[in-house]
Design a protein around this motif. Structure first.
Motif, short mmCIF file in Angstrom:
data_model
loop_
_atom_site.label_atom_id
_atom_site.label_comp_id
_atom_site.label_asym_id
_atom_site.label_seq_id
_atom_site.Cartn_x
_atom_site.Cartn_y
_atom_site.Cartn_z
N ASN A 166 0.92 -1.02 0.10
CA ASN A 166 -0.06 0.08 0.04
C ASN A 166 0.91 1.08 -0.05
N GLY A 167 0.28 2.42 -0.15
CA GLY A 167 0.95 3.66 -0.17
C GLY A 167 1.62 4.15 0.88
N THR A 168 0.98 3.55 2.21
CA THR A 168 1.52 4.28 3.25
C THR A 168 2.75 3.62 3.67
N LEU A 169 2.75 2.19 3.41
CA LEU A 169 4.00 1.40 3.83
C LEU A 169 5.11 2.15 2.66
N TYR B 57 8.56 13.05 -2.69
CA TYR B 57 7.28 13.54 -3.07
C TYR B 57 6.15 12.38 -2.63
N ASP B 58 5.07 12.80 -2.06
CA ASP B 58 3.77 11.86 -1.77
C ASP B 58 3.18 12.04 -3.20
N GLY B 59 3.43 11.03 -4.23
CA GLY B 59 2.66 11.27 -5.49
C GLY B 59 1.41 10.24 -5.44
N ALA B 60 0.70 10.12 -4.13
CA ALA B 60 -0.33 9.21 -4.20
C ALA B 60 -1.42 9.50 -5.20
N HIS B 61 -1.62 10.57 -5.25
CA HIS B 61 -2.56 11.24 -6.68
C HIS B 61 -2.17 11.29 -8.05
N ALA B 62 -0.74 11.05 -8.17
CA ALA B 62 -0.11 11.72 -9.39
C ALA B 62 0.01 10.37 -10.36
N LEU C 175 3.55 6.24 -4.82
CA LEU C 175 2.30 6.27 -5.22
C LEU C 175 1.42 5.43 -4.47
N SER C 176 0.13 5.57 -4.57
CA SER C 176 -0.69 4.74 -3.97
C SER C 176 -1.83 4.03 -4.85
N PHE C 177 -2.10 2.64 -5.08
CA PHE C 177 -2.84 2.04 -5.85
C PHE C 177 -3.99 1.47 -4.97
N HIS C 178 -4.40 2.41 -4.05
CA HIS C 178 -5.78 2.01 -3.35
C HIS C 178 -6.86 1.84 -4.21
N ALA C 179 -7.97 1.25 -3.78
CA ALA C 179 -9.04 1.09 -4.43
C ALA C 179 -9.78 2.47 -5.13
N THR C 180 -9.63 3.54 -4.36
CA THR C 180 -9.87 4.83 -4.71
C THR C 180 -9.30 5.50 -5.54
N LYS C 181 -8.17 5.04 -6.14
CA LYS C 181 -7.15 6.11 -6.96
C LYS C 181 -7.42 5.59 -8.48
N VAL C 182 -6.93 6.50 -9.17
CA VAL C 182 -7.32 6.31 -10.64
C VAL C 182 -6.79 4.86 -11.11
N ALA D 294 -20.42 12.80 -1.98
CA ALA D 294 -19.39 13.37 -2.15
C ALA D 294 -18.29 13.52 -0.83
N ARG D 295 -17.19 13.91 -1.12
CA ARG D 295 -16.42 13.99 0.15
C ARG D 295 -15.73 15.26 0.34
N ARG D 296 -15.16 15.31 1.62
CA ARG D 296 -14.46 16.72 1.83
C ARG D 296 -13.09 16.45 1.93
N TYR D 297 -12.41 15.95 0.96
CA TYR D 297 -10.93 15.74 0.86
C TYR D 297 -10.27 17.07 0.76
N PHE D 298 -9.64 17.89 1.75
CA PHE D 298 -8.99 17.19 2.97
C PHE D 298 -9.49 17.98 4.05
N1 T4K Z 1 -0.83 9.91 0.46
C1 T4K Z 1 -1.84 10.55 0.19
C2 T4K Z 1 -1.96 12.20 -0.19
C3 T4K Z 1 -3.15 9.81 0.11
O1 T4K Z 1 -4.36 10.43 -0.47
C4 T4K Z 1 -3.38 8.39 0.63
C5 T4K Z 1 -4.42 7.84 0.38
C6 T4K Z 1 -2.05 7.97 0.85
C7 T4K Z 1 -0.70 8.91 1.21
C8 T4K Z 1 -1.91 6.49 1.60
O2 T4K Z 1 -2.24 5.70 0.48
P1 T4K Z 1 -2.57 4.16 0.68
O3 T4K Z 1 -1.85 3.70 2.08
O4 T4K Z 1 -4.29 4.26 1.22
O5 T4K Z 1 -2.56 3.29 -0.41
C9 T4K Z 1 -9.45 6.82 1.11
C10 T4K Z 1 -8.33 5.94 0.96
O6 T4K Z 1 -8.34 4.79 1.67
C11 T4K Z 1 -7.03 6.30 0.75
O7 T4K Z 1 -6.23 5.66 -0.02
C12 T4K Z 1 -6.85 7.82 -0.02
N2 T4K Z 1 -5.46 8.38 0.31
C13 T4K Z 1 -7.82 8.73 0.64
C14 T4K Z 1 -7.87 10.00 0.04
O8 T4K Z 1 -9.12 8.17 0.59
P2 T4K Z 1 -11.53 6.93 2.72
O9 T4K Z 1 -11.43 6.71 4.14
O10 T4K Z 1 -11.98 8.28 2.34
O11 T4K Z 1 -12.07 5.87 1.72
P3 T4K Z 1 -13.53 5.35 1.71
O12 T4K Z 1 -13.37 3.92 2.22
O13 T4K Z 1 -14.48 6.05 2.73
O14 T4K Z 1 -13.89 5.26 0.19
C15 T4K Z 1 -14.36 6.15 -0.22
C16 T4K Z 1 -15.34 6.08 -1.36
O15 T4K Z 1 -15.00 4.97 -2.33
C17 T4K Z 1 -16.54 5.12 -0.62
O16 T4K Z 1 -17.46 6.04 -0.31
C18 T4K Z 1 -17.30 4.48 -1.78
C19 T4K Z 1 -16.04 4.24 -2.55
N3 T4K Z 1 -15.49 2.84 -2.73
C20 T4K Z 1 -14.27 2.66 -1.75
C21 T4K Z 1 -13.70 1.42 -1.73
C22 T4K Z 1 -12.58 1.12 -0.57
C23 T4K Z 1 -15.81 1.78 -3.31
O17 T4K Z 1 -16.59 2.01 -4.14
N4 T4K Z 1 -14.96 0.64 -3.37
C24 T4K Z 1 -14.21 0.39 -2.61
O18 T4K Z 1 -13.85 -0.84 -2.58
O19 T4K Z 1 -9.77 6.91 2.37
#
Ligand code: T4K
Length: 367
Positions: free
Chosen positions: A61-64, A156-161, A180-187, A312-316
């Motif tokens: 994950n991106g955090t690690l 650089y934290d390029g999690a969004h880039a 980079l982050s490849f979390h489910a919520t990313k591009v 919608a979400r209030r990031y950040f």
């Molecule tokens: N640095 C930056 C600048 C970051 O933005 C992030 C992560 C990191 C570092 C760390 O990278 P990672 O360790 O996560 O790889 C989300 C993400 O969990 C997080 O990855 C992300 N940034 C952050 C901006 O947003 P939440 O708590 O808002 O996610 P969650 O679960 O509420 O999901 C948002 C919406 O997405 C849900 O309402 C519905 C949809 N969703 C979500 C998931 C997980 C789906 O449709 N399917 C899914 O499987 O944090």
């Protein structure tokens, strides 16, 4: 129009299930499911080629990845960073037992303001950690000049880039390291996942050891590493995702253009303009609400969207410095970051968002 159907801020793009099943069959047959297997090796090469970077190390994950990047550079003391980010940016510093020093952002893009960095540098500062917020590139030339002048490392934290380029160059090549982050919520997602981009084979090998307990070989552990490896299922999924990513980004571009067109005349709502000479990834669509001009507060609009099943979400918001672990660490004026945090709403954006969905969202905003 179905008001009942929920629209989330994002939804992950998934690869075709049949294709993933084929990869799974291969993995099942080989019984090699993690620890630098065939899919991992293949994905690492393919993603480096796609992004236009030389060395990439895949993570779970991106955090690690960010925590390991800080370890890899053997940083000490204080790291200058932004309060306008996901909390993981600061957590990665904290887990390394270092102190984040928060500096304000520019009021347009929300990226670390180069003009504010120098006053925060002390004899304890070892690095600068900016974030390309929403995938908009930081002012790298100015930040690098400051880092060089003061002999500081730059991560650089390029999690969004993912895929973002400036002048045909990946922004992930900036700095000593980028993550980079490849979390489910990313591009681009591998369910969970992340990466570090480095500039030499020596550094890549160092990072690869750090994410695998520090093992050099079966009998030598050179440094106290962690376990942050990406497994074969994630890597196989990632390879399939790469086939879809260009299409995914162009769908997002279409949505972003529609929002821009429809929101441009609404008093009290602003959005971030695209930067010149930049290939964007349209990872987020933040809008900023000026309560007085719009006639409604950001939170009221956020609630109204929710009432209409639009999440919608209030990031950040809140700022990282408002969270308990960091609230005592505020030393400098953070008013631009505070204003953005108080005004922002990220509108839904993902490739499968339909025209009808967009109209439903705009109807609430316009009402
Ligand atoms: N640095 C930056 C600048 C970051 O933005 C992030 C992560 C990191 C570092 C760390 O990278 P990672 O360790 O996560 O790889 C989300 C993400 O969990 C997080 O990855 C992300 N940034 C952050 C901006 O947003 P939440 O708590 O808002 O996610 P969650 O679960 O509420 O999901 C948002 C919406 O997405 C849900 O309402 C519905 C949809 N969703 C979500 C998931 C997980 C789906 O449709 N399917 C899914 O499987 O944090």
């Amino acid at each position: 129009m179905n008001k009942e159907e929920i629209i989330f801020v994002t939804q992950p793009s998934l690869p075709p299930l049949e294709d993933f099943i084929e990869s799974l069959k291969d993995i099942w047959e080989s019984k090699w499911i993690t620890n630098n297997g065939k899919f991992h090796k293949d994905f690492e090469q393919k993603i480096a080629d796609y992004l236009g970077v030389k060395h990439i190390s895949l993570f779970s994950n991106g955090t690690l990845a960010l925590m390991t990047a800080i370890q890899a550079l053997e940083l000490e003391g204080e790291i200058i960073t932004t309060p306008y980010s996901f909390v993981a940016t600061a957590h990665a510093i904290w887990w390394n037992k270092l102190t984040p020093v928060f500096v304000d952002v520019d009021p347009v893009y929300g990226n670390l303001d180069p003009q504010k960095i120098e006053e925060a540098i002390t004899d304890k500062t070892s690095a600068i950690l900016p974030v390309h917020v929403y995938g908009n590139p930081c002012d790298h030339d100015q930040i690098k000049a400051i880092a060089d002048k003061h002999n500081l490392k730059l991560i650089y934290d390029g999690a969004h880039a993912f895929g973002v380029e400036e002048n045909q160059q990946s922004v992930l090549n900036y700095g000593d390291l980028s993550i980079l982050s490849f979390h489910a919520t990313k591009v681009f997602n591998t369910i969970e996942g992340g990466a570090i981009i480095s500039h030499s084979l020596e550094m890549k090998q160092h990072i690869d050891r750090l994410k695998n307990f520090g093992f050099v070989n079966e009998v030598i552990v050179q440094e106290p590493g962690i376990n942050a490896k990406m497994n074969e299922l994630q890597a196989a999924y990632g390879i399939l995702q790469l086939k879809e990513i260009d299409d995914n980004i162009s769908q997002r571009k279409r949505i972003s253009e529609q929002y821009r067109k429809q929101l441009s005349n609404i008093l009290g709502i602003t959005y971030v303009d695209e930067k010149d000479n930049t290939k964007h990834n349209y990872s987020y669509f933040p809008i900023f609400i000026d309560e007085e001009k719009y006639g409604m507060s950001r939170d009221k609009l956020y609630e109204k969207l929710k009432e209409n099943n639009i999440f919608a979400r209030r990031y950040f918001y809140p700022l990282i410095t408002e969270f308990t672990p960091y609230s005592d660490l505020v030393k400098y004026d953070l008013s631009n970051a505070q204003t953005m945090a108080n005004q922002v709403i990220c509108l839904p954006i993902y490739s499968e968002l339909t025209e009808e969905d967009i109209n439903r969202i705009l109807e609430v905003i316009n009402a």
